[in-house]
Scaffold this active site. Structure first.
Site, PDB file in Angstrom:
ATOM      1  N   ASN A  51       1.581  -2.283 -14.448  1.00 28.96           N
ATOM      2  CA  ASN A  51       2.805  -2.870 -14.604  1.00 28.96           C
ATOM      3  C   ASN A  51       3.377  -3.556 -13.485  1.00 28.96           C
ATOM      4  OD1 ASN A  51       5.609  -2.710 -14.037  1.00 28.96           O
ATOM      5  ND2 ASN A  51       5.699  -0.465 -13.262  1.00 28.96           N
ATOM      6  N   GLY A 109      -2.872   0.135 -14.023  1.00 30.88           N
ATOM      7  CA  GLY A 109      -3.347  -0.876 -12.691  1.00 30.88           C
ATOM      8  C   GLY A 109      -4.536  -1.383 -13.540  1.00 30.88           C
ATOM      9  N   HIS A 143       4.638  -9.392  -7.658  1.00 34.86           N
ATOM     10  CA  HIS A 143       4.090  -9.528  -9.404  1.00 34.86           C
ATOM     11  C   HIS A 143       5.241  -9.892 -10.191  1.00 34.86           C
ATOM     12  CE1 HIS A 143       5.404  -5.113  -9.169  1.00 34.86           C
ATOM     13  NE2 HIS A 143       5.128  -4.785  -9.260  1.00 34.86           N
ATOM     14  N   LEU A 147      -5.073   0.133  -1.520  1.00 34.44           N
ATOM     15  CA  LEU A 147      -6.510   1.038  -0.774  1.00 34.44           C
ATOM     16  C   LEU A 147      -6.511   2.253  -0.560  1.00 34.44           C
ATOM     17  CD1 LEU A 147      -6.069  -1.164   2.740  1.00 34.44           C
ATOM     18  CD2 LEU A 147      -7.819  -1.835   0.788  1.00 34.44           C
ATOM     19  N   ARG A 148      -4.874   2.484  -1.541  1.00 38.24           N
ATOM     20  CA  ARG A 148      -4.685   4.107  -2.001  1.00 38.24           C
ATOM     21  C   ARG A 148      -5.520   5.573  -0.679  1.00 38.24           C
ATOM     22  NH1 ARG A 148      -2.629   3.042  -6.152  1.00 38.24           N
ATOM     23  NH2 ARG A 148      -3.743   2.519  -8.183  1.00 38.24           N
ATOM     24  N   ASN A 185       2.776   2.857  -1.000  1.00 38.29           N
ATOM     25  CA  ASN A 185       3.276   4.133  -1.993  1.00 38.29           C
ATOM     26  C   ASN A 185       1.397   4.772  -1.799  1.00 38.29           C
ATOM     27  OD1 ASN A 185       1.320   1.642  -3.254  1.00 38.29           O
ATOM     28  ND2 ASN A 185       1.948   2.800  -5.401  1.00 38.29           N
ATOM     29  N   ASP A 196      -2.674  -7.305  -7.168  1.00 41.12           N
ATOM     30  CA  ASP A 196      -2.236  -6.125  -7.056  1.00 41.12           C
ATOM     31  C   ASP A 196      -3.429  -5.074  -7.097  1.00 41.12           C
ATOM     32  OD1 ASP A 196      -0.505  -3.910  -7.915  1.00 41.12           O
ATOM     33  OD2 ASP A 196       0.441  -5.015  -9.300  1.00 41.12           O
ATOM     34  N   HIS A 221      -1.357  -8.294  -1.828  1.00 41.31           N
ATOM     35  CA  HIS A 221      -0.535  -7.258  -2.858  1.00 41.31           C
ATOM     36  C   HIS A 221      -1.967  -6.455  -2.545  1.00 41.31           C
ATOM     37  CE1 HIS A 221       2.188  -5.480  -5.950  1.00 41.31           C
ATOM     38  NE2 HIS A 221       1.625  -4.607  -5.236  1.00 41.31           N
ATOM     39  N   HIS A 263      10.120  -4.851  -5.700  1.00 41.51           N
ATOM     40  CA  HIS A 263       8.965  -3.998  -7.780  1.00 41.51           C
ATOM     41  C   HIS A 263      10.716  -4.632  -8.097  1.00 41.51           C
ATOM     42  CE1 HIS A 263       6.522  -1.861 -10.375  1.00 41.51           C
ATOM     43  NE2 HIS A 263       8.496  -2.105 -10.686  1.00 41.51           N
TER      44      HIS A 263
END
Lengths: 434, 331
Positions: free
Chosen positions: A288, A334, A242, A73-74, A104, A315, A70, A189
């Site tokens: 979160n 985050g 998570h 890497l953006r 995401n 995460d 999890h 999630h």
């Protein structure tokens, strides 16, 4: 399913005199390990070095390298916060030999085109093998399923709308029914958005005192219970992302005992901290799901120990500095974690005797690999060398300047921790050495 | 001569005291509260003189930064600073660089460049005062941060109760209404507990935050519970903080019918307070608000002297320990 920068030759090396600890292979012995061309060739005492590079492992622990299921890497879209190159370098420094990236991004990884370009980038940039999850729904908007079969053929490692819950029960059911033919795992999630709306931290005595809108643990557990019921009904596996609440762990344990093929992960921060930490109002303690009560934390630790929760996942959620340099309420959720996960868990769980080192090593490596159907890193003759050399006695201070990640939103900044990665070998290549 | 003097620690030049702020009642000890109330009392007497201005803080600069609307708090701080001869400057978010998207950090750095001695901050977000404290060298006074704290309101309420009842120890205060959205309630629960008063929270279950009992107060959902109190402290229904469709109460009508503070629900002689602004006819009946036992204007007057005391105390007197983040607990 996993992609890495190609072109470098696989390493020859000998790690000498380390405590070799592989909970899956049931090895716990001080001995040598020789790697020939990236493959474990021999395990034993006083091995011939065959002219290989020798790494002195005396006083250190050699274990199967970690797998992080999890990571954010953006890319695409958040290259100021992380890239494939920086994220995988950070992971290597944290002892990881593989990671899975969440979809995401901007745009969302919901088409073969976006996924394909990420895979091409990974083949150029990734310091360790990377897998990419694709979205469950188009745009992660929770209304239409993505083309899961095509995405799996293109190389998706699994499916997740992480960051957003799958709100509609009927859609969740369809996803469970359909995803099976892709051969990849669904990762959920769990958050009931009307119960968590506006929530900044765990709902409890601390949020009551600080005045934050609470994000109650039941917002997670009602969705965990729903998803487990649907998975049981459809006889399909699933992976829960998570987990943070006792009720979620209890529901998972009950479902597993009835034969539901559910796996789950927990983050280092949920294992190490409680909502009391939020009193500092440090925006690097905002995530979160939120940090929960001492009782929830105890349930997570117990779930990790008894195997109900099979994976530790960071995460890792990098954020630009200016995004976090705001009042707690305005900050995004985050925290980063790739470079500190082992040290955090070692300092907060292993050293105080809450969880044995062997369990932590298993939950950071074989556990997450199994959850997604990846090959488990092993220290076994003939297995690809995926190794981490750990100095469990090394004490160090977490500093921003030491990070390879492009972001530094770590909850451990400024803290002293024990447990340091000395060497990471990923897919037969040395990916990190200190 | 000839004797060797060992320099004791006390002879070493003193370290500068830590920079003090007033961000949360939780930062204060009981002694601090008592000292502040005593200082406010002496300022109150000074205001009875013909010339009301004192030279005490001449040369100091107090900047009021208000990101939320406010009448009594901002005017009270401004007048308090002026009564003490400090230079004041007031900045409202509307019409400032905030409208142009400036971050709070940059606003702090900008204001800090003027070397203000005190920054009084009101902000809609919890944690804003700590952020300003990190990026300026000024003493920070929290004039309200979201639903978190409003410490000077609690201090002026203590001052008012003490003036009226002559004591704080064992005074029973019922706080009625929308506790969930109230920074005033949070600061008052802590402040009243600190000085030995008893607090009962009264209101609908939806507006009492889960877990609040941990602060040492009792909770009742029955309006009759206010009868036993010496002071009935009425909170404003903060409709601006309630999301549409959140359904905290089915209607204001039902809220007022069940929890409104009306003449029939209070005892003669029971003191009534309200932090303002009031929603007359909602949480408080106009007849109660205007009765002789209502202390609402007394609270406003107390606000002036208490804020004078806070400014004076931060800039002149001995150290109040600054709340520093506890090290994160291991295991």
């Amino acid at each position: 399913m996993l992609y890495v920068k190609s072109g470098r030759s696989r390493d020859d090396l000998v790690v000498r005199g380390a405590r070799v600890l592989d909970p899956v292979e049931q090895i716990d012995a001080v001995c040598d390990v020789r790697v020939d061309r990236g493959v474990v060739a021999q395990i034993g005492a006083n091995l011939e070095t065959n002219g290989h590079r020798v790494i002195e492992g005396e006083g250190l622990v050699l274990a199967p390298a970690f797998v992080d299921p999890h990571v954010h890497l953006r890319v695409p879209g958040g290259e100021d916060e992380e890239t494939i190159a920086s994220g995988t370098a950070a992971a290597a420094a944290g002892g990881y030999c593989a990671l899975l990236a969440m979809p995401n991004t901007d745009p969302v990884v919901d088409s073969a085109a976006v996924l394909g370009s990420l895979i091409e980038d990974a083949k150029r940039e990734a310091a360790i093998p990377v897998g990419f999850l694709a979205a469950i729904t188009r745009g992660q908007e929770g209304s239409e399923l993505t083309e899961m079969v095509e995405l799996a053929q293109q190389g998706a490692a699994g499916f997740s709308d992480d960051g957003r819950p799958l709100v509609a029960p009927a859609l969740m059911r369809r996803a469970l029914q359909y995803h099976g033919i892709s051969g990849r795992r669904l990762a959920l999630h769990c958050e009931e958005p009307t119960l968590s709306r506006g929530g900044q931290m765990h709902e409890g005595a601390v949020s009551a005192e600080l005045g934050f809108t609470g994000y109650p643990s039941v917002a997670e557990s009602v969705m965990v219970e729903r998803d487990l019921s649907l998975a049981a009904y459809e006889e399909q596996p699933l992976h829960l992302l998570h987990l943070s609440a006792r009720e979620s762990v209890d529901a998972l344990r009950a479902a597993q005992s009835k034969g539901v093929a559910a796996t789950a992960e927990v983050t280092p921060h949920h294992l190490c901290l409680t909502d009391e930490a939020v009193r500092t109002l440090d925006s690097n303690l905002k995530m979160n799901p939120p940090l929960r009560s001492a009782d929830d934390r105890a349930a997570l630790i117990e779930g990790l120990r008894d195997g109900t929760i099979g994976s530790i996942a960071t995460d890792h959620a990098p954020h630009a500095r200016h995004e976090k340099e705001v009042p707690f309420e305005a900050a995004p959720f985050g925290v980063t974690g790739l470079e500190t996960a082992f040290a955090a868990v070692h300092t907060y769980l292993v050293e105080p005797g809450l969880v044995p080192l062997e369990t932590v090593l298993e939950r950071m490596s074989a556990g997450p690999a199994r959850a997604y159907g990846l090959d488990e890193p092993r220290i076994a003759v003939g297995a690809p060398a995926n190794l981490v050399l750990l100095d469990t006695a090394a004490s160090w201070r977490v500093e921003e300047s030491g990070f390879r990640s492009r972001s530094a939103n770590s909850w451990l900044l400024g803290q002293r921790v024990t447990g340091r990665v000395r060497l990471t070998v990923a897919a037969g290549r040395t990916a990190y050495e200190s | 001569m000839g004797e060797i003097h060992v320099m004791r620690e006390g002879f070493l030049p003193p370290k500068p005291p830590p920079r003090r702020h007033l961000i949360s009642i939780g930062d204060l000890e009981r002694d601090d509260v008592e000292r502040l109330l005593a200082t406010a009392g002496s300022f109150s007497r000074s205001l009875e003189r013909e010339v009301k201005k004192l030279p005490t803080l001449r040369g100091f600069t107090v900047v009021n930064v208000f990101y939320e609307s406010s009448t009594r708090t901002s005017s009270s701080f401004e007048l308090a600073a002026k009564r003490l001869s400090a230079d004041t400057m007031s900045i409202k978010a509307a019409g400032s660089s905030v409208d142009k998207g400036e971050s709070l950090k940059d606003t702090a750095l900008t204001l800090g460049a003027y070397d203000p001695d005190v920054i009084v901050l009101r902000h809609p977000q919890i944690g804003a005062p700590q952020l300003i404290a990190r990026y300026t060298d000024a003493h920070i006074v929290n004039a309200g941060d979201g639903k978190h704290q409003h410490p000077t309101q609690a201090l002026l309420d203590l001052y008012t109760i003490k003036e009226e009842l002559g004591r704080l120890e064992d005074v029973h205060v019922a706080i009625v209404g929308d506790v969930l959205h109230s920074r005033v309630a949070r600061s008052n629960i802590q402040a009243l507990s600190l000085v030995g008063a008893k607090v009962t929270l009264v209101g609908p279950p939806t507006l009492i935050p889960r877990g609040i009992e941990a602060l040492g107060c009792e909770v009742s959902h029955e309006i009759e519970a206010i009868q036993a109190a010496d002071v009935v402290y009425v909170l404003r229904m903060q409709q601006e903080r309630m999301a549409k469709g959140a359904n905290y109460v089915p209607s204001l009508r039902e809220y007022t019918a069940r929890w409104g503070v009306t003449p029939g629900r209070i005892r003669p002689g029971q003191k009534v307070m309200h932090p303002g602004p009031m929603n007359r006819g909602v949480e408080i009946d106009p007849r109660v608000a205007d009765a002789a036992d209502a202390l609402i204007e007394t609270q406003v007057r107390a606000g002036l002297v208490v804020r004078m005391a806070v400014l004076y105390d931060l800039l002149t007197t001995g150290p109040v320990p600054v709340a520093s983040p506890e090290p994160l607990e291991v295991a």
